[in-house]
Scaffold this motif. Structure first.
Motif, mmCIF file in Angstrom:
data_model
loop_
_atom_site.group_PDB
_atom_site.id
_atom_site.type_symbol
_atom_site.label_atom_id
_atom_site.label_comp_id
_atom_site.label_asym_id
_atom_site.label_seq_id
_atom_site.Cartn_x
_atom_site.Cartn_y
_atom_site.Cartn_z
ATOM 1 N N UNK A 108 0.802 -1.222 0.000
ATOM 2 C CA UNK A 108 0.000 0.000 0.000
ATOM 3 C C UNK A 108 0.834 1.272 0.000
ATOM 4 N N UNK A 109 2.138 1.163 0.269
ATOM 5 C CA UNK A 109 2.988 2.353 0.318
ATOM 6 C C UNK A 109 3.999 2.322 -0.816
ATOM 7 N N UNK A 110 4.516 3.499 -1.154
ATOM 8 C CA UNK A 110 5.459 3.553 -2.268
ATOM 9 C C UNK A 110 6.871 3.194 -1.820
ATOM 10 N N UNK A 111 7.727 2.964 -2.798
ATOM 11 C CA UNK A 111 9.084 2.519 -2.514
ATOM 12 C C UNK A 111 9.918 3.568 -1.782
ATOM 13 N N UNK A 112 9.783 4.876 -2.085
ATOM 14 C CA UNK A 112 10.508 5.857 -1.287
ATOM 15 C C UNK A 112 10.151 5.812 0.200
ATOM 16 N N UNK A 120 19.447 0.185 -3.557
ATOM 17 C CA UNK A 120 18.359 0.610 -4.436
ATOM 18 C C UNK A 120 18.886 0.795 -5.855
ATOM 19 N N UNK A 121 17.978 0.803 -6.817
ATOM 20 C CA UNK A 121 18.341 1.012 -8.213
ATOM 21 C C UNK A 121 18.730 2.466 -8.448
ATOM 22 N N UNK A 122 19.601 2.662 -9.432
ATOM 23 C CA UNK A 122 20.019 4.001 -9.835
ATOM 24 C C UNK A 122 19.426 4.342 -11.194
ATOM 25 N N UNK A 123 19.190 5.629 -11.419
ATOM 26 C CA UNK A 123 18.696 6.067 -12.721
ATOM 27 C C UNK A 123 17.192 5.903 -12.852
ATOM 28 N N UNK A 124 16.673 6.376 -13.967
ATOM 29 C CA UNK A 124 15.237 6.316 -14.235
ATOM 30 C C UNK A 124 14.887 5.016 -14.944
ATOM 31 N N UNK A 129 9.240 -2.734 -5.139
ATOM 32 C CA UNK A 129 9.458 -1.954 -6.356
ATOM 33 C C UNK A 129 8.173 -1.280 -6.812
ATOM 34 N N UNK A 130 8.328 -0.064 -7.325
ATOM 35 C CA UNK A 130 7.228 0.630 -7.998
ATOM 36 C C UNK A 130 7.843 1.537 -9.057
ATOM 37 N N UNK A 131 7.120 2.531 -9.538
ATOM 38 C CA UNK A 131 7.627 3.339 -10.646
ATOM 39 C C UNK A 131 8.830 4.204 -10.270
ATOM 40 N N UNK A 132 9.146 4.318 -8.972
ATOM 41 C CA UNK A 132 10.315 5.077 -8.554
ATOM 42 C C UNK A 132 11.599 4.282 -8.683
ATOM 43 N N UNK A 133 11.490 2.952 -8.659
ATOM 44 C CA UNK A 133 12.652 2.083 -8.666
ATOM 45 C C UNK A 133 12.426 0.898 -7.751
ATOM 46 N N UNK A 134 13.506 0.225 -7.394
ATOM 47 C CA UNK A 134 13.396 -0.976 -6.557
ATOM 48 C C UNK A 134 14.418 -0.915 -5.441
ATOM 49 N N UNK A 135 14.103 -1.594 -4.335
ATOM 50 C CA UNK A 135 15.022 -1.713 -3.203
ATOM 51 C C UNK A 135 15.025 -3.148 -2.712
ATOM 52 N N UNK A 136 16.105 -3.512 -2.023
ATOM 53 C CA UNK A 136 16.179 -4.776 -1.291
ATOM 54 C C UNK A 136 15.967 -4.465 0.182
ATOM 55 N N UNK A 137 14.999 -5.121 0.804
ATOM 56 C CA UNK A 137 14.723 -4.921 2.227
ATOM 57 C C UNK A 137 15.624 -5.856 3.034
#
Length: 236
Positions: free
Chosen positions: A16-20, A38-42, A180-188
């Motif tokens: 329900x929440x965004x990646x940032x 986290x991913x870099x770039x767009x 992950x969402x449209x901002x990018x992805x992260x590893x928790x």
């Protein structure tokens, strides 16, 4: 991390929440800034309005810029083993696929057929530094976060399975939890998972200290100075 660690309540909250927000919450849980997984770039998102993708990584590497050097039967057998690997493991799962040709990727691994197959096998989405295509006809409910968009599949073939994947600077091991969402992805990180729900709630509450007044009539610099001091005291 295991399926049991990711409770239904936490999974619902993460979706329900965004990646940032999750990225900020990890720093709250760790008690410091500097989280960098986290991913870099767009990147490009297949369905920007979809909920976040949350799942345990099923990793693989592909290539498509040049024909494979191995025999055809070896390549075909590895592709079927890839599908078996995608179908195994903890749920929910997300495909994390590195294209080793990056930044010169041409192979649209993620198109109508593979989206349908992976969704049918139970995966919840995909993260790749490679190419996606067929955007108008791919199935709903399987978001893809990709490095680029293109028309071709090239000479696409699976290189290896279950190895660490590098997606736009984000390194992901098999089984790690990805958001992950449209901002990018992260590893928790595994060591924050038990504290993540409280940390997300802390992020939301601390941001509300500024957001409420900033969006209210009569907001001015004097109000900002007051609420910003409270915000600084509350955040990591």
């Amino acid at each position: 991390m295991t399926e049991e660690t990711l409770t239904d309540d936490l999974l619902g909250l993460l979706r329900s929440v965004d990646t940032p927000t999750v990225c900020n919450a990890i720093e709250v849980a760790q008690g410091k800034r500097g989280f960098n997984r986290f991913t870099r770039g767009t990147m490009h998102h297949s369905k920007p309005g979809d909920p976040a993708v949350v799942g345990f990584a099923r990793t693989a590497r592909i290539s498509g810029l040049a024909p494979p050097s191995e025999a055809g039967d070896v390549i075909r057998a590895r592709r079927m083993e890839y599908f078996r690997a995608m179908a195994r493991g903890a749920a929910p799962s997300v495909a994390v696929i590195e294209d080793v040709d990056y930044p010169n990727c041409i192979a649209g691994w993620w198109g109508e057929v593979h989206v349908a197959v992976h969704k049918g096998l139970g995966l919840k989405g995909a993260v790749t530094n490679g190419v996606m295509r067929d955007l108008d006809v791919i199935d709903e409910g399987f978001p893809i976060l990709a490095g680029s968009i293109g028309p071709s599949h090239g000479y696409v073939h699976v290189v290896d399975l279950g190895t660490e994947a590098n997606i736009m600077g984000m390194r992901v091991a098999q089984g790690e939890l990805v958001h992950a969402d449209r901002h990018g992805a992260i590893v928790i990180p595994d060591d924050v998972i038990l504290h993540l729900q409280d940390a997300i709630e802390t992020v939301v509450k601390s941001e509300a200290i500024v957001l409420g007044p900033a969006r209210a009539p009569g907001f001015d610099i004097d109000t900002l100075e007051d609420v910003w001091a409270k915000f600084e005291a509350a955040r990591t």
